[in-house]
Design a protein around this motif. Structure first.
Motif, short mmCIF file in Angstrom:
data_model
loop_
_atom_site.label_atom_id
_atom_site.label_comp_id
_atom_site.label_asym_id
_atom_site.label_seq_id
_atom_site.Cartn_x
_atom_site.Cartn_y
_atom_site.Cartn_z
N ASP A 1 -43.72 21.06 28.56
CA ASP A 1 -43.14 21.11 29.58
C ASP A 1 -42.01 22.30 29.51
OD1 ASP A 1 -45.30 19.61 31.87
OD2 ASP A 1 -44.48 17.80 30.43
N ARG B 1 -48.29 22.27 29.79
CA ARG B 1 -48.57 21.61 31.08
C ARG B 1 -47.73 22.19 32.18
NH1 ARG B 1 -48.40 15.96 27.81
NH2 ARG B 1 -45.69 16.69 28.45
N SER B 2 -45.86 22.10 32.53
CA SER B 2 -45.54 22.19 33.13
C SER B 2 -44.61 24.04 33.27
CB SER B 2 -44.51 21.01 34.03
OG SER B 2 -43.93 20.88 33.41
#
Length: 558
Positions: free
Chosen positions: A325, A425-426
Motif C-alpha cells: 500500500d 494493492r493500493s
C-alpha cells in the motif's frame, strides 16, 4: 530614483518580515527554536538544525528515546555527523551522539499547517555520509530549502549510524546488525509523533534517498516495523537488491574486525567488540582497496543490511507484501556505473587512452565469477552483440559503462520495480531513467563528451542547486531541477507525480506489469520521453539467463 529604491527596500523588508514564522515549537523532548530565513515577499522558511530524535546510542544497540531537555533548545547549528572514517581512511571524525534531524518548513502569510512531509536519507555505501552541514568543501548539498519552498512541503534530513557501528553483524542474535536502519526507523517514528507541531501532516509522509539512502528507503518499506508511519517512498539509484546493499555472509567481516581490534573470535567475540572504543571499531572497518578489473570497487562495500529476523524478518524478495500500500517512485541514472567503472579500469577515464577489450572482459568476469567461464562468455556475447567486427573505442567504453550501470544499479532496480508492481494493492509504481548529459563532459572537461548522468548527479537537481548557485549552471539545468522538484513534490502530496500544485512537462505513466512503463527525465523532455521494459535484454541476462547456469564454485559473496 533614490527615494523609490529606499521605499522599495522598506516594502520588501516589511513584506518578508510579515511572512509567518513558527517561533518556539513544542516537541516530545522539549521546546525548540530554529531560524526564520526570509526568501521574498510574504515567503520565508523556518529552519531547525540538530534536533535530537533519540538518545546517544550504545555500541551495537538499537536507538532509545531521548531523555529530553530543559529550556528552549536553540536549533540553529548542525549536529555532528555519525562517527565514520575520513576520505583517506587514515582517521575518523564525527560523534557517537549523532541521532539528530533537521527540518525545513516553508511559510507564507499564515503559519503553515497540514503540509506533506519528505524525510531524506543520505547515501555513502552504508560506510560514510551525512546530512549535517557541508558535504564537500563549503557546499551543503542536502539543504531542504529549495524543495520546501518550491514544492510547499516540509523537508526533514536525518543522521544514522554507518560503517562498523551501523552495520556490523555476526549473522545471528548475538550481534544482529542493521543498527543504522533502526536509527532511520526511529527518525521516521519521531517525525510521525512530532511533525504536526511544525505544521506537517503525519498521515502524509514520504521517505526518499539516493544510493545507500535509496536502498535504505527500500528496506524501510519492507520492514514490518514501519506499518502506518509513511505512505510513499522514493529510491534514487539504490534498492535492497543492489550487490553492495545486502550482506549474505556478515560474520566473515565481523571476524576480520574482531581480529583487527584484538578481540577473540570465539564465543567471547561479541562481548569484546561491545566493550571496544567506538573510534577503534570505526577504524577497524574493512579498508576500501584500490579497484581493478579483477577486483571491482563495488566489492569494497562490505558492511550493509542483513536479514536479522527482526527489522528484516526474511530476504527482501519475500517482504514486498509489506509495501503493498506504499506508493513507490524509483529510478536510475543512465550512466550510474560510470563513477565505479572509471576507477575499475584506469584507461577508461583517459580520453587519450584506449581501453583494451580484455579489460572489459576481466571486469565482466569479476561480475559473473560465480558462473565461471560459461557465465563470462554468455554475458560478453550479449554485451558485444552489436559491435560489428571492429568496435570503436567509444563503443567499447560505452559498453563498459553499461555493464557497470546494469550490474550495480539498473537491473537490481528493475527487480524491485517488478516485485512492487506484483505485490501492490493500493500502492502505485512510477519508474524513471535520468539521462541528462554530465556537466563534466565535453571539450576541455574531464569526461568523454557522450557521458550521461553519473552516480549522484541527480542530487544537485533534486535539491535545487541550479537555483541556489546559478552561476555554476545554465538555463537547461534550472529547467531540469524545476521538473524534478515538481515531480517529486507532487508525488509526495498525492502519490502521483503528475498531480499537485506544480506543472510538469510530460505526463509520467504509471508503471504496471502490463509494459513496465518509465519516464526518461532530462532538460529537453517531450512526448517521446516515455518508454517501457527498460533494457529488458540485459535485465533478462542478469535475472534469468545467468542464474540458470550451473554455479562454477561456491563463493563467499558479500
Amino acid at each position: 530614483m533614490e527615494k523609490v529604491k529606499i521605499l522599495l527596500a522598506v516594502v520588501l523588508s516589511l513584506g518578508m518580515a510579515s511572512a509567518a514564522s513558527l517561533g518556539v515549537v513544542q516537541t516530545e523532548g522539549g521546546s525548540v527554536q530554529g531560524r526564520n530565513i526570509p526568501l521574498r515577499l510574504f515567503r520565508s522558511v523556518d529552519v531547525f538544525k540538530g534536533i535530537p530524535f533519540a538518545a546517544q546510542p550504545g555500541t551495537f544497540e538499537k536507538p532509545k528515546p531521548h531523555p529530553g531537555w530543559d529550556g528552549v533548545l536553540k536549533a540553529t547549528k548542525f549536529a555532528q555527523r555519525c562517527l565514520q572514517m575520513s576520505m583517506f581512511q587514515t582517521s575518523s571524525f564525527g560523534s557517537e551522539d549523532c541521532l539528530h534531524l533537521n527540518i525545513w518548513v516553508p511559510q507564507g502569510r499564515q503559519v503553515s499547517s497540514n503540509l506533506p512531509v519528505m524525510i531524506w536519507f543520505y547515501g555513502g555505501g552504508f560506510m560514510v555520509g551525512g546530512s549535517m552541514g557541508a558535504n564537500f568543501l563549503n557546499n551543503y548539498l542536502y539543504s531542504g530549502q529549495e524543495i520546501a519552498d518550491k514544492g510547499d512541503v516540509i523537508v526533514v534530513s536525518v543522521g544514522y549510524r554507518v560503517g562498523t557501528l551501523g552495520f556490523l553483524s555476526t549473522g545471528d542474535s548475538n550481534l544482529p546488525g542493521n543498527y543504522g536502519l533502526w536509527d532511520q526507523h526511529a527518525a521516521i517514528a519521531w517525525v510521525h509523533r512530532n511533525i504536526r507541531s511544525f505544521g506537517g501532516d503525519p498521515s502524509n509522509v514520504t521517505i526518499f534517498g539516493e544510493s545507500a539512502g535509496g536502498a535504505s528507503v527500500n528496506f524501510q518499506m519492507l520492514s514490518p516495523h514501519n506499518k502506518g508511519l509513511f505512505n510513499r517512498a522514493i529510491s534514487q539509484s539504490g534498492v535492497a537488491f543492489c550487490p553492495w546493499a545486502f550482506s549474505r555472509n556478515p560474520r566473515k567481516i565481523a571476524v576480520k574486525v574482531a581480529v583487527k581490534v584484538g578481540c577473540p573470535t570465539d564465543d567471547r567475540m561479541v562481548d569484546c567488540l561491545k566493550s571496544t572504543d567506538a573510534a577503534t571499531l570505526c577504524m577497524a572497518s574493512p579498508l576500501v582497496r584500490p579497484s581493478s578489473p579483477d577486483h571491482p570497487g563495488v566489492e569494497n562495500l562490505s558492511l550493509s543490511p542483513v536479514v536479522d529476523g527482526d527489522f528484516l524478518p526474511d530476504l527482501p524478495s519475500n517482504l514486498f507484501q509489506n509495501a503493498a500500500d506504499i506508493d513507490y517512485l524509483i529510478g536510475v541514472n543512465n550512466m550510474d556505473g560510470h563513477l565505479f567503472t572509471s576507477k575499475d579500469i584506469p584507461s577508461f577515464g583517459d580520453k587519450n587512452q584506449d581501453t583494451p577489450v580484455e579489460d572489459l572482459r576481466r571486469l565482466l568476469a569479476a561480475y559473473t565469477k560465480e558462473k565461471g567461464q560459461a557465465g563470462l562468455e554468455v554475458a560478453f556475447t550479449e554485451y558485444s552483440s552489436n559491435w560489428g567486427s571492429e568496435p570503436s573505442q567509444e563503443t567499447i567504453k560505452r559498453t563498459v559503462v553499461d555493464i557497470g550501470t546494469d550490474y550495480i544499479f539498473l537491473v537490481p532496480i528493475q527487480t524491485a520495480i517488478h516485485l512492487h508492481t506484483a505485490n501492490a494493492r493500493s500502492g502505485r509504481t512510477f519508474s524513471y531513467l535520468l539521462s541528462e548529459p554530465s556537466l563534466m563532459a565535453g571539450p576541455g572537461k574531464p569526461y568523454h563528451d557522450w557521458t550521461g548522468t553519473d552516480h549522484a548527479d541527480d542530487l544537485q537537481y533534486v535539491f535545487g542547486k541550479p537555483f541556489t548557485t546559478p552561476s555554476a549552471y545554465g538555463d537547461r539545468h534550472r529547467d531540469l531541477s524545476g521538473y524534478m522538484i515538481s515531480y517529486w513534490t507532487n508525488f509526495a502530496k498525492t502519490g502521483n507525480p503528475n498531480k499537485g500544485n506544480l506543472v510538469v512537462p510530460v505526463i509520467w505513466p504509471e508503471c504496471t506489469s502490463n509494459g513496465y512503463q518509465f519516464l526518461d527525465i532530462n532538460a529537453k523532455m517531450n512526448e517521446t520521453s516515455t518508454g517501457q521494459e527498460m533494457r529488458s535484454r540485459f535485465v533478462r541476462l542478469w535475472n534469468s539467463t545467468l542464474p540458470a547456469l550451473p554455479s562454477h564454485h561456491d563463493t563467499d559473496a558479500l
